[in-house]
Design an enzyme around this catalytic site. Structure first.
Site, PDB file in Angstrom:
ATOM      1  N   ASP A 160     -10.801   3.341   4.564  1.00 37.30           N
ATOM      2  CA  ASP A 160     -11.270   1.955   4.502  1.00 37.30           C
ATOM      3  C   ASP A 160     -12.792   1.878   4.538  1.00 37.30           C
ATOM      4  O   ASP A 160     -13.362   0.809   4.285  1.00 37.30           O
ATOM      5  CB  ASP A 160     -10.696   1.144   5.670  1.00 37.30           C
ATOM      6  CG  ASP A 160      -9.615   0.172   5.218  1.00 37.30           C
ATOM      7  OD1 ASP A 160      -9.494  -0.056   4.006  1.00 37.30           O
ATOM      8  OD2 ASP A 160      -8.906  -0.363   6.080  1.00 37.30           O
ATOM      9  N   LYS A 167       0.829  -1.201   0.000  1.00 39.06           N
ATOM     10  CA  LYS A 167       0.000   0.000   0.000  1.00 39.06           C
ATOM     11  C   LYS A 167       0.864   1.251   0.000  1.00 39.06           C
ATOM     12  O   LYS A 167       0.589   2.219  -0.728  1.00 39.06           O
ATOM     13  CB  LYS A 167      -0.932  -0.007   1.211  1.00 39.06           C
ATOM     14  CG  LYS A 167      -2.002  -1.085   1.151  1.00 39.06           C
ATOM     15  CD  LYS A 167      -2.715  -1.271   2.480  1.00 39.06           C
ATOM     16  CE  LYS A 167      -3.704  -2.419   2.416  1.00 39.06           C
ATOM     17  NZ  LYS A 167      -4.343  -2.711   3.716  1.00 39.06           N
ATOM     18  N   GLN A 226      -4.291  -1.038   9.978  1.00 41.31           N
ATOM     19  CA  GLN A 226      -4.139  -2.388   9.430  1.00 41.31           C
ATOM     20  C   GLN A 226      -4.586  -3.433  10.449  1.00 41.31           C
ATOM     21  O   GLN A 226      -4.132  -3.439  11.588  1.00 41.31           O
ATOM     22  CB  GLN A 226      -2.677  -2.633   9.042  1.00 41.31           C
ATOM     23  CG  GLN A 226      -2.428  -3.991   8.412  1.00 41.31           C
ATOM     24  CD  GLN A 226      -3.122  -4.146   7.061  1.00 41.31           C
ATOM     25  OE1 GLN A 226      -3.133  -3.225   6.252  1.00 41.31           O
ATOM     26  NE2 GLN A 226      -3.692  -5.313   6.827  1.00 41.31           N
TER      27      GLN A 226
END
Length: 285
Positions: free
Chosen positions: A117, A50, A94
């Site tokens: 997200d 990412k 994460q």
């Protein structure tokens, strides 16, 4: 019939090119803060990818790596600092986290306008109510795949296998927004194959290797496989791709299907979040 394989890698590359063009036109590049706790090898790989793609499209990499023994309060304070930092336009925590931490409580601390997200309650509420906002990356990636592959959704019957908050539920809502007629199946669904065989568009996100075979697919359907599993034979998805390809019109492979598009949508969301914070109002993604 031999299905067309929908190449998620090439579609994701196109999205990243579009994101890079948008970033280049902005006075200040967006900044993505990835939060990694501990040293889980899989999480480290995901975050590294990412971060690499973030810098490739011209965004600022504002990564934070915290020790595995960080406390709930310390991590909460870090998130609060990122919320307040104008240079940070997107925040990604994460998962999974070490067992002593409460991920649901931590996710709720993320400013929904920086929630790239799309996992906070506020983001979920905006989606459920049809309000513009930041959407979960994988379901958004699935819709982009269908759009860019020329798959018509309006008036079609879409079946989603899986009802998780991460994929299944938001996937159904995004398909409803596109005027599809949507059915959602799960582990308690009786005669799953009888329902999936009615789908013009079938999205499988159940987390069960090779759950869907040729007998569960309508001839000519489009099948999107969200699952990914590491087996002795290699990576596979929730769909028996080889068998389904003999029935379906199009299918996404594993690997190389939904996965690349998920990260591309993270970058897309980070640009949308930056525009939201700089011009005010609510992001349209």
């Amino acid at each position: 019939m031999t299905a067309r394989l929908i190449d998620g890698r090439s579609l994701a590359a196109r999205v990243r090119d579009e994101v890079a063009t948008q970033v280049a036109s902005m006075a200040e590049p967006p900044g993505l803060a990835t939060l990694l706790v501990g040293d889980d090898p899989a999480s480290e790989i995901y975050v590294r990818n990412k971060r690499r793609l973030c810098t490739e499209v011209g965004m600022r990499d504002l990564h934070r790596h915290l020790p595995a023994d960080v406390t709930q309060a310390e991590l909460a304070s870090t998130i609060a600092g990122l919320n307040a930092d104008a240079a940070v336009t997107g925040i990604l925590l994460q998962l999974p986290l070490p067992s002593h931490l409460r991920p649901a409580d931590l996710l709720e601390l993320i400013d929904p306008d920086k929630d790239v997200d799309g996992l906070t309650e506020a983001s979920a509420g905006r989606l459920a109510l049809g309000k513009p906002g930041l959407r979960p990356c994988t379901p958004s990636g699935v819709v982009h795949i269908l759009d860019r592959a020329g798959v018509e959704l309006k008036g079609r019957h879409a079946v989603v296998v899986g009802r998780s908050n991460l994929v299944g539920k938001p996937q159904a809502q995004l398909l409803l927004e596109r005027d599809a007629t949507v059915s959602v199946c799960h582990r308690h669904t009786a005669d799953l194959a009888a329902i999936t065989r009615t789908a013009d568009v079938l999205v499988v996100a159940a987390g069960v290797p090779h759950l869907v075979g040729a007998d569960a697919v309508k001839p000519g359907a489009t099948v999107v496989d969200v699952g990914i599993h590491r087996t002795e034979a290699g990576l596979c998805g929730d769909v028996d791709t080889a068998a389904v390809a003999e029935v379906a019109a199009a299918v996404t492979p594993v690997p190389g299907g939904v996965g690349p598009m998920t990260i591309a949508m993270l970058l897309w969301n980070t640009v949308a979040a930056a525009r939201l914070q700089r011009v005010g109002g609510t992001a349209t993604v």
